[in-house]
Write an enzyme that holds these catalytic residues in place. Structure first.
Site, short mmCIF file in Angstrom:
data_model
loop_
_atom_site.label_atom_id
_atom_site.label_comp_id
_atom_site.label_asym_id
_atom_site.label_seq_id
_atom_site.Cartn_x
_atom_site.Cartn_y
_atom_site.Cartn_z
N GLU A 145 5.85 -61.36 -1.19
CA GLU A 145 5.79 -60.24 -2.13
C GLU A 145 6.70 -59.10 -1.70
O GLU A 145 7.46 -58.54 -2.50
CB GLU A 145 4.34 -59.74 -2.25
CG GLU A 145 3.43 -60.70 -3.00
CD GLU A 145 2.00 -60.23 -3.07
OE1 GLU A 145 1.27 -60.69 -3.97
OE2 GLU A 145 1.59 -59.40 -2.24
N ALA B 229 -18.75 -47.36 13.53
CA ALA B 229 -20.08 -47.85 13.90
C ALA B 229 -19.97 -49.07 14.81
O ALA B 229 -19.03 -49.86 14.72
CB ALA B 229 -20.86 -48.22 12.64
N GLY C 123 0.20 -62.76 9.60
CA GLY C 123 -1.23 -63.03 9.55
C GLY C 123 -2.05 -61.79 9.86
O GLY C 123 -1.53 -60.75 10.27
N TYR D 267 1.85 -64.89 1.45
CA TYR D 267 2.08 -64.12 0.23
C TYR D 267 2.52 -62.69 0.51
O TYR D 267 3.29 -62.10 -0.26
CB TYR D 267 0.85 -64.16 -0.68
CG TYR D 267 -0.33 -63.34 -0.22
CD1 TYR D 267 -0.50 -62.03 -0.67
CD2 TYR D 267 -1.29 -63.86 0.63
CE1 TYR D 267 -1.57 -61.27 -0.26
CE2 TYR D 267 -2.37 -63.11 1.04
CZ TYR D 267 -2.51 -61.81 0.59
OH TYR D 267 -3.57 -61.05 1.00
N CYS E 240 -3.46 -54.29 -2.32
CA CYS E 240 -3.25 -54.62 -3.73
C CYS E 240 -2.72 -53.47 -4.57
O CYS E 240 -1.77 -53.63 -5.35
CB CYS E 240 -4.56 -55.08 -4.36
SG CYS E 240 -5.72 -55.91 -3.30
N ARG F 191 3.18 -72.09 2.05
CA ARG F 191 2.92 -73.49 2.35
C ARG F 191 1.49 -73.93 2.05
O ARG F 191 1.19 -75.12 2.08
CB ARG F 191 3.28 -73.78 3.81
CG ARG F 191 4.79 -73.82 4.03
CD ARG F 191 5.17 -73.90 5.49
NE ARG F 191 4.50 -75.00 6.18
CZ ARG F 191 4.87 -76.28 6.11
NH1 ARG F 191 5.90 -76.62 5.36
NH2 ARG F 191 4.22 -77.19 6.79
N GLU G 241 2.07 -71.46 -23.98
CA GLU G 241 1.80 -72.59 -24.88
C GLU G 241 2.13 -73.93 -24.23
O GLU G 241 1.59 -74.97 -24.61
CB GLU G 241 2.57 -72.43 -26.20
CG GLU G 241 4.07 -72.54 -26.07
CD GLU G 241 4.77 -72.37 -27.41
OE1 GLU G 241 4.55 -73.21 -28.32
OE2 GLU G 241 5.53 -71.39 -27.57
N LYS H 259 0.74 -51.99 -3.46
CA LYS H 259 1.65 -53.14 -3.60
C LYS H 259 2.02 -53.35 -5.07
O LYS H 259 3.20 -53.51 -5.41
CB LYS H 259 0.97 -54.38 -3.01
CG LYS H 259 1.77 -55.69 -3.10
CD LYS H 259 1.48 -56.48 -4.36
CE LYS H 259 0.05 -56.90 -4.56
NZ LYS H 259 -0.40 -57.94 -3.66
N THR I 235 -8.46 -52.07 2.69
CA THR I 235 -7.08 -52.54 2.63
C THR I 235 -6.52 -52.48 1.22
O THR I 235 -5.42 -51.99 0.98
CB THR I 235 -6.98 -53.97 3.19
OG1 THR I 235 -7.35 -53.98 4.56
CG2 THR I 235 -5.56 -54.52 3.04
N CYS I 236 -7.28 -52.97 0.25
CA CYS I 236 -6.78 -53.11 -1.12
C CYS I 236 -6.28 -51.79 -1.68
O CYS I 236 -5.17 -51.69 -2.17
CB CYS I 236 -7.88 -53.69 -2.01
SG CYS I 236 -7.40 -53.79 -3.75
N ARG J 129 -21.76 -57.82 -4.67
CA ARG J 129 -22.73 -57.59 -5.75
C ARG J 129 -23.82 -58.65 -5.75
O ARG J 129 -25.00 -58.33 -5.95
CB ARG J 129 -22.00 -57.55 -7.10
CG ARG J 129 -21.16 -56.28 -7.26
CD ARG J 129 -20.29 -56.33 -8.49
NE ARG J 129 -19.54 -55.08 -8.64
CZ ARG J 129 -18.49 -54.93 -9.43
NH1 ARG J 129 -18.04 -55.97 -10.14
NH2 ARG J 129 -17.88 -53.76 -9.52
N HIS K 170 2.73 -69.39 -30.35
CA HIS K 170 4.19 -69.54 -30.31
C HIS K 170 4.87 -68.27 -30.79
O HIS K 170 4.40 -67.63 -31.74
CB HIS K 170 4.60 -70.72 -31.20
CG HIS K 170 6.07 -71.02 -31.17
ND1 HIS K 170 6.67 -71.64 -30.09
CD2 HIS K 170 7.05 -70.76 -32.07
CE1 HIS K 170 7.96 -71.76 -30.34
NE2 HIS K 170 8.21 -71.23 -31.53
#
Length: 468
Positions: A191, A119, A276, A187, A51, A214, A462, A54, A45-46, A333, A457
């Site tokens: 987005e 599979a 969803g 999200y 991601c 929410r 900050e 997007k 998906t990413c 991993r 600054h």
């Protein structure tokens, strides 16, 4: 033709971020004979419909914002042609295709055998793969990982709902919609609403309650909802949809709905459902081997990614635990280390607490740890202290009042030592800012630690180390 038979140490079903990370760790670092199976494009998906494309689209929308804001800084920018969405999509697709190739090359470099096919399990140590060419392969493996991800939903109880698209379909659009309706409050909906609005679409966002996002801190919910309305996004609160129908041969639709203003309908040339996602388990064969699922269909896995069946493991979106790409990669991993890395890795697992996450809204939202209500429930009201601020970032100093975006930050602290148990930020640059503060929270930083850091600054960040 009789199926071919292959033997391996490790079979990974699913070629998304988590599965590939685990396969490469097992084979490339620890030498396990590994086979990875994927029925779609590598990267999951990413890389393909999440991601990566997007964020590229978000970048384009951010440039559109900057062009609009440039006049406040004295630049006279004349746009001689509208945004070329078709050319942009072509380049975005080419980028994703390059990434698909890189993923396949990385598997080759780490000596992972890659099979393009679908599979399903035959037993706790065996799976059948229907290959791309229609032939079949039987894979016998000592250990099997299920990392098949998920897919977006379309409502089944609304007539004509299938005339709309999902987030997957968003990345197939060849032209920018003129008027779009997005249904959802998470999200993905937020987005995409922000991106479409700033790229030039009339954008309507239909939500079931008064605010969106929410699951986030109330400060985030209230501020971003108000800001989207300021930006010209039409928010339909307390809404429900009853019917979708075609209105002619030109692809336009009419969606009938009810919201806080009453009943109505809207003519749109794009309807996007963002309500969803479900786990990708439909033909995985879980019932054949007795792998347990929860009420939403997610594969149940413990903190070590073990399922209830010996030698079968699961991670990523299909297990429904913190459905974020970096989470799946990290878990993969760790699992690769634990299964094949020797005794020193026998307890390796991902720590699922304090995971930072970002919503690429306009402006960006970042969050890590507990919301204020969650902290008060866990620690008690008298043990929680909240520090927050809302201000106008210096970037907007040159702009008219109506063009100034919000910035809001909150620290949620608990106990006498005022340990920071939640950090919530909204405003320009929040995505890059959060990574560093995420390290601080993972280390157990207190409010005193934040205060001891000298401010940089002038920055928005900050404010987080000078909160009173």
């Amino acid at each position: 033709m009789a199926p071919i038979t292959k033997d391996c140490d490790f079979l990974v079903i699913g070629g998304g971020s988590g599965g590939l990370a685990c396969a490469r760790r097992a084979s490339g670092q620890w030498g396990a004979r590994t086979i990875a199976v994927e029925s779609n494009r590598l990267g999951g998906t990413c890389v393909n419909v999440g991601c990566v494309p997007k964020k590229v689209t978000w970048n384009a929308a951010a440039i559109a914002e900057t062009l609009h804001e440039a006049a406040a800084y004295g630049f006279q920018v004349e746009q001689t042609a509208p945004f070329d969405f078709t050319a942009f999509k072509r380049k975005r697709d080419a980028y994703v295709k390059r990434l698909n190739g890189i993923y396949e090359k990385n598997l080759h470099n780490d000596k992972v055998e890659y099979l393009r096919g679908r599979a399903h399990l035959l037993s706790r140590n065996e799976a059948e793969v229907v290959l791309e060419d229609g032939n079949k392969a039987i894979i016998r493996a000592q250990k099997i990982l299920l990392a098949t991800g998920g897919h977006p939903n379309i409502p089944s109880n609304i007539p004509g709902a299938d005339l709309g698209i999902t987030s997957d379909g968003f990345f197939e659009l060849e032209k920018l919609p003129q008027r779009v309706a997005l249904v959802g409050a998470g999200y993905i909906a937020v987005e995409m609403a922000g991106m479409l609005r700033h790229l030039g679409s009339e954008t309507h966002l239909f939500i079931r309650h008064d605010t969106f996002l929410r699951n986030f801190d109330p400060m985030i919910q209230e501020t971003i909802t108000k800001e989207y309305e300021r930006q010209g996004i039409y928010i339909h609160r307390n809404s429900s949809q009853s019917k979708v129908e075609k209105t002619g041969p030109n692809g336009w639709l009419k969606m009938h709905y009810k919201d806080s203003a009453g009943e109505g309908s809207i003519d749109i040339d794009c309807l996007l459902w963002a309500i969803g996602r479900n786990p990708e388990v439909e033909d995985l064969g879980l019932d054949k081997v007795g792998v347990k699922q929860n009420e939403r269909g997610h594969i149940i896995a413990d903190d070590y990614q073990n399922t209830n069946v010996d030698n079968i493991y699961s991670l990523g979106d299909v297990s429904g635990k913190a459905e974020l790409t970096p989470v799946a990669i990290a878990a993969g991993r760790q699992l690769g280390n634990r299964l094949f890395g020797g005794p020193q890795y026998k307890n390796s697992k991902l720590d699922y607490t304090n995971i930072p996450s970002v919503v690429f809204a306009h402006p960006e939202v970042g969050t890590i740890g507990l919301t204020e209500p969650q902290a008060r429930k866990e620690y008690g009201n008298d043990k929680v202290k909240v520090y927050k601020t809302s201000f106008t970032a210096m970037y907007y100093a040159m702009m008219d009042a109506d063009d100034k975006g919000p910035t809001s930050y909150k620290l949620v602290c608990a106990g006498e030592e005022e340990k920071v148990v939640g950090l919530h930020i909204l405003g320009t640059g929040s995505s890059e800012m959060l990574q560093g503060f995420g390290v601080a929270l993972k280390m157990g930083a207190t409010k005193k630690d934040f205060d001891s850091c000298v401010a940089i600054h002038p920055t928005s960040a900050e404010e987080l180390v000078t909160l009173k």
